[in-house]
Write a protein that holds these residues in place. Structure first.
Motif, short mmCIF file in Angstrom:
data_model
loop_
_atom_site.label_atom_id
_atom_site.label_comp_id
_atom_site.label_asym_id
_atom_site.label_seq_id
_atom_site.Cartn_x
_atom_site.Cartn_y
_atom_site.Cartn_z
N HIS A 197 7.51 2.38 -28.91
CA HIS A 197 8.24 1.16 -28.53
C HIS A 197 9.21 1.61 -27.44
CE1 HIS A 197 10.33 -2.69 -29.01
NE2 HIS A 197 11.45 -2.00 -28.89
N ASN A 198 8.93 1.23 -26.20
CA ASN A 198 9.73 1.72 -25.07
C ASN A 198 10.51 0.57 -24.44
OD1 ASN A 198 10.69 3.69 -23.41
ND2 ASN A 198 8.90 3.75 -22.07
N ASP A 199 11.82 0.72 -24.40
CA ASP A 199 12.74 -0.26 -23.83
C ASP A 199 13.08 0.20 -22.42
OD1 ASP A 199 14.86 -1.95 -23.21
OD2 ASP A 199 15.79 -1.76 -25.18
N VAL A 200 12.66 -0.58 -21.42
CA VAL A 200 12.70 -0.13 -20.03
C VAL A 200 13.53 -1.08 -19.17
CG1 VAL A 200 11.28 0.53 -18.04
CG2 VAL A 200 10.35 0.76 -20.37
N HIS A 201 14.32 -0.50 -18.29
CA HIS A 201 15.06 -1.25 -17.27
C HIS A 201 14.50 -0.82 -15.91
CE1 HIS A 201 18.12 -2.98 -19.91
NE2 HIS A 201 17.88 -1.91 -20.64
N ALA A 202 14.16 -1.79 -15.09
CA ALA A 202 13.51 -1.52 -13.81
C ALA A 202 14.31 -2.10 -12.66
CB ALA A 202 12.10 -2.12 -13.80
N THR A 203 14.21 -1.43 -11.52
CA THR A 203 14.76 -1.96 -10.27
C THR A 203 13.62 -2.02 -9.25
OG1 THR A 203 15.45 0.25 -9.54
CG2 THR A 203 17.10 -1.10 -10.67
N PHE A 204 13.73 -2.97 -8.33
CA PHE A 204 12.67 -3.22 -7.36
C PHE A 204 13.25 -3.46 -5.98
CE2 PHE A 204 11.27 -4.78 -11.45
CZ PHE A 204 10.01 -4.24 -11.57
N PRO A 238 0.80 -1.23 0.00
CA PRO A 238 0.00 0.00 0.00
C PRO A 238 0.84 1.28 0.00
CG PRO A 238 -0.88 -1.58 1.58
CD PRO A 238 0.43 -2.14 1.08
N ASP A 239 2.03 1.22 0.60
CA ASP A 239 2.88 2.41 0.68
C ASP A 239 4.02 2.41 -0.35
OD1 ASP A 239 4.35 0.35 1.78
OD2 ASP A 239 5.19 1.57 3.39
N ALA A 240 3.87 1.63 -1.41
CA ALA A 240 4.93 1.50 -2.41
C ALA A 240 5.23 2.84 -3.09
CB ALA A 240 4.53 0.48 -3.47
N THR A 241 6.47 2.99 -3.50
CA THR A 241 6.87 4.16 -4.28
C THR A 241 7.16 3.70 -5.71
OG1 THR A 241 9.21 3.91 -3.72
CG2 THR A 241 7.87 5.34 -2.29
N PHE A 242 6.97 4.63 -6.65
CA PHE A 242 7.25 4.37 -8.06
C PHE A 242 7.95 5.61 -8.60
CE2 PHE A 242 6.38 4.92 -12.53
CZ PHE A 242 6.72 3.69 -13.05
N GLU A 243 8.86 5.38 -9.55
CA GLU A 243 9.54 6.50 -10.19
C GLU A 243 9.88 6.13 -11.62
OE1 GLU A 243 13.55 9.23 -9.70
OE2 GLU A 243 12.88 7.99 -8.03
N ASP A 244 9.66 7.09 -12.52
CA ASP A 244 10.12 6.94 -13.90
C ASP A 244 10.35 8.33 -14.49
OD1 ASP A 244 7.71 7.96 -14.97
OD2 ASP A 244 7.23 6.14 -16.06
N PRO A 245 10.96 8.41 -15.68
CA PRO A 245 11.25 9.72 -16.26
C PRO A 245 10.01 10.55 -16.61
CG PRO A 245 12.66 8.06 -17.26
CD PRO A 245 11.64 7.33 -16.42
N ALA A 246 8.89 9.89 -16.90
CA ALA A 246 7.69 10.64 -17.30
C ALA A 246 6.89 11.15 -16.10
CB ALA A 246 6.81 9.76 -18.18
N PHE A 247 6.73 10.33 -15.07
CA PHE A 247 5.90 10.71 -13.92
C PHE A 247 6.71 11.25 -12.76
CE2 PHE A 247 2.89 8.17 -16.23
CZ PHE A 247 1.67 8.72 -15.92
N GLY A 248 7.98 10.97 -12.72
CA GLY A 248 8.78 11.35 -11.56
C GLY A 248 8.49 10.41 -10.41
N HIS A 249 8.62 10.91 -9.19
CA HIS A 249 8.47 10.10 -7.99
C HIS A 249 7.01 10.13 -7.53
CE1 HIS A 249 9.74 8.22 -4.22
NE2 HIS A 249 8.90 9.06 -3.63
N LEU A 250 6.42 8.94 -7.36
CA LEU A 250 5.04 8.82 -6.90
C LEU A 250 5.00 7.99 -5.63
CD1 LEU A 250 3.32 7.91 -10.31
CD2 LEU A 250 3.52 10.18 -9.26
N GLU A 251 4.10 8.38 -4.73
CA GLU A 251 3.90 7.61 -3.49
C GLU A 251 2.44 7.72 -3.09
OE1 GLU A 251 5.68 11.06 -0.54
OE2 GLU A 251 7.01 9.44 -1.16
N ASP A 252 2.09 7.16 -1.93
CA ASP A 252 0.73 7.22 -1.40
C ASP A 252 -0.32 6.62 -2.35
OD1 ASP A 252 1.64 8.52 0.92
OD2 ASP A 252 1.48 10.48 -0.05
N GLY A 253 0.01 5.49 -2.97
CA GLY A 253 -0.93 4.82 -3.86
C GLY A 253 -1.01 5.39 -5.26
N ARG A 254 -0.24 6.44 -5.52
CA ARG A 254 -0.30 7.07 -6.85
C ARG A 254 0.34 6.21 -7.94
NH1 ARG A 254 -1.76 12.26 -7.05
NH2 ARG A 254 -0.24 12.84 -8.65
N GLY A 255 1.33 5.40 -7.59
CA GLY A 255 1.92 4.49 -8.56
C GLY A 255 0.90 3.44 -9.01
#
Length: 175
Positions: free
Chosen positions: A101-108, A36-53
């Motif tokens: 066509h988006n080539d993405v590298h992710a970390t978790f 529920p408290d996960a964070t997400f970040e990418d170049p388009a949205f930036g840093h998201l938290e509080d369920g926004r990801g």
């Protein structure tokens, strides 16, 4: 933290579920892969938290028009509770009708069997050239594109959240 081999395998399966849900256009199934408290970040949205990801994935799956295709090329989970993925997304950018066509590298980072932090990296300039066209894509060489993208994507996300809040529509009280 040192994960057992079974926990490593469970996190690998979680990443496979995440990208299978994306490929199926199932934003709710994607959101269920996160704490529920996960964070997400990418170049388009930036840093998201509080369920926004989680809301972002719901929004993107809903707005994809059904042509979003995601392919998980590689994934790896380490015993320290972190992981990586390399994935490809192919879709039509809804605002311009242009193919991407988006080539993405992710970390978790994993916690309690779910994703607690997710960071996607991709070439914003290449993405902008595809999604927005060659002239706006030229902005990809400047920090201005990132700023404009964050404002625009966050505004769209705010509108989506307001319209799809799980508690029902919000109304403002008259003052």
């Amino acid at each position: 933290m040192s994960l057992s081999p079974a926990e490593v395998a469970a996190h690998e399966e979680l990443l496979e579920r995440l990208y299978a849900a994306m490929d199926a256009g199932d934003g709710d199934a994607m959101a269920a892969c996160y704490t529920p408290d996960a964070t997400f970040e990418d170049p388009a949205f930036g840093h998201l938290e509080d369920g926004r990801g989680q809301a972002m994935w719901r929004m993107l799956c809903q707005s994809s028009g059904g042509d979003l295709r995601a392919v998980l090329l590689d994934r790896e989970v380490s015993r320290n509770g972190t992981g990586t993925a390399h994935w490809i997304a192919d879709y039509t950018f809804s605002q311009t009708g242009r193919p991407v066509h988006n080539d993405v590298h992710a970390t978790f980072v994993f916690r309690d069997g779910l994703i607690a932090a997710h960071r996607d990296r991709f070439d914003l300039r290449a993405w902008a050239g595809q999604a927005l066209g060659p002239v706006p894509g030229l902005l990809g060489r400047t920090p201005l594109l990132r700023l404009l993208m964050h404002r625009r994507t966050r505004s769209r996300l705010d509108e989506f959240i307001a319209a799809h809040d799980r508690r029902g529509p919000r109304t403002r009280a008259a003052s």
